[in-house]
Design a protein around this motif. Structure first.
Motif, PDB file in Angstrom:
ATOM      1  N   ARG A 171     123.819 -73.435  71.552  1.00 46.93           N
ATOM      2  CA  ARG A 171     123.020 -75.038  72.201  1.00 46.93           C
ATOM      3  C   ARG A 171     122.149 -76.119  71.920  1.00 46.93           C
ATOM      4  N   TYR A 184     121.044 -77.268  68.780  1.00 42.78           N
ATOM      5  CA  TYR A 184     121.712 -78.611  68.443  1.00 42.78           C
ATOM      6  C   TYR A 184     121.665 -79.957  69.679  1.00 42.78           C
ATOM      7  N   GLY A 225     123.044 -80.176  63.590  1.00 42.69           N
ATOM      8  CA  GLY A 225     124.204 -79.984  63.293  1.00 42.69           C
ATOM      9  C   GLY A 225     124.914 -81.184  62.595  1.00 42.69           C
ATOM     10  N   GLN A 274     129.186 -76.431  68.024  1.00 41.85           N
ATOM     11  CA  GLN A 274     128.216 -77.765  67.280  1.00 41.85           C
ATOM     12  C   GLN A 274     127.524 -77.989  66.300  1.00 41.85           C
TER      13      GLN A 274
END
Length: 294
Positions: free
Chosen positions: A90, A93, A100, A164
């Protein structure tokens, strides 16, 4: 609203500014008429703002329960496939939007292996910036769309559930699955009153390099916004027009409002490949199909 429609319009109390502001505030989630305490806001409003900010922040960082989402979609009768972007976590991302937008190597190979004959439509369910929106909204939207898809005669790819992911990931998915069009259902960037908003992005002839000008978007799909059954109706119309006219984006205007049932009923739009009676009032979420709701 006219005075004749408003029972409180002739109430002398409505001449009071505070009362008038309270009545206006009841009509919108926007932060108006908050009041004040000295030179600042009342404590209750400071706390409400803090809660909304925390909910928006949590929505961004909440991980997608991909297996549960796939199970819910499968229960509707759709086949599903997993996928992941090139962003490994994350934090990456959020810092690297470009990752992404690309599939990782394993997902690229898996989707290429799963591809069969060309299809008309690929559906991608992606976490985006709000997994909460997907948890709450993806299955109801697909449930509302299922009947229309079944009657369309379109060839469908398995629904891809991606983690993601950014919107443009759908271009790679659509290209690998040889889809004429791809619709990406994705969690939108949370607002301070809408941490659960789902967006839908439709692209004809998906392939890497497509721009946002080549997509159609339906935004704010949620119980307090564009309700799932109405969003499904509009999406179905857009998909049909995209496949018929072979385009999406700025060249395709959403005119589905003209088909919504009014006092005189509905009429098929000129150029549509088939008449589109809108869903009956009370279908899905129970929304009444009225152009004024849009």
């Amino acid at each position: 609203m006219s005075r004749a429609d408003d029972p409180a319009a002739d109430d002398p109390a409505t001449d009071d500014p505070a009362t008038a502001w309270r009545r206006l505030a009841a009509l919108t989630p926007a932060r108006i008429a908050l009041g004040r305490a000295g030179s600042g806001l009342p404590t209750r409003e400071v706390l409400r703002f803090g809660l909304a900010h925390a909910q928006a922040r949590d929505a961004v960082h909440l991980p997608l329960e991909a297996d549960e989402v796939r199970a819910g979609i499968a229960a509707l009768g759709f086949e599903t496939l997993p996928a992941a972007s090139a962003a490994p976590d994350r934090t990456t991302y959020l810092r690297r939007p470009d990752l992404g937008r690309r599939l990782d190597e394993a997902s690229t190979a898996a989707l290429a292996a799963a591809a069969g004959d060309p299809v008309d439509l690929a559906l991608v369910v992606a976490d985006g910036l709000s997994a909460r929106a997907v948890h709450e909204g993806a299955v109801p939207l697909l449930a509302a769309l299922k009947g229309a898809l079944a009657g369309s005669g379109w060839r469908l790819a398995p629904v891809v559930v991606a983690t993601q992911a950014r919107v443009a990931l759908g271009d790679a998915v659509g290209a690998l699955l040889e889809a004429r069009a791809v619709a990406v259902l994705i969690g939108e960037r949370p607002g301070l009153s809408s941490p659960d908003s789902l967006g839908i992005y439709l692209t004809f002839d998906p392939r890497p390099g497509r721009t946002d000008a080549e997509r159609n978007c339906l935004s704010n799909v949620r119980a307090a916004g564009l309700k799932p059954d109405l969003a499904a109706f509009k999406l179905h119309w857009l998909i049909d027009q995209a496949l018929t006219r072979r385009l999406t984006g700025v060249a395709l205007k959403d005119e589905s409002d003209r088909l919504l049932a009014g006092a005189g009923g509905s009429k098929p739009i000129v150029g549509a490949s088939r008449p589109y009676p809108p869903p009956a009032a009370g279908d899905g979420s129970g929304a009444r199909w009225n152009p004024e709701e849009i």
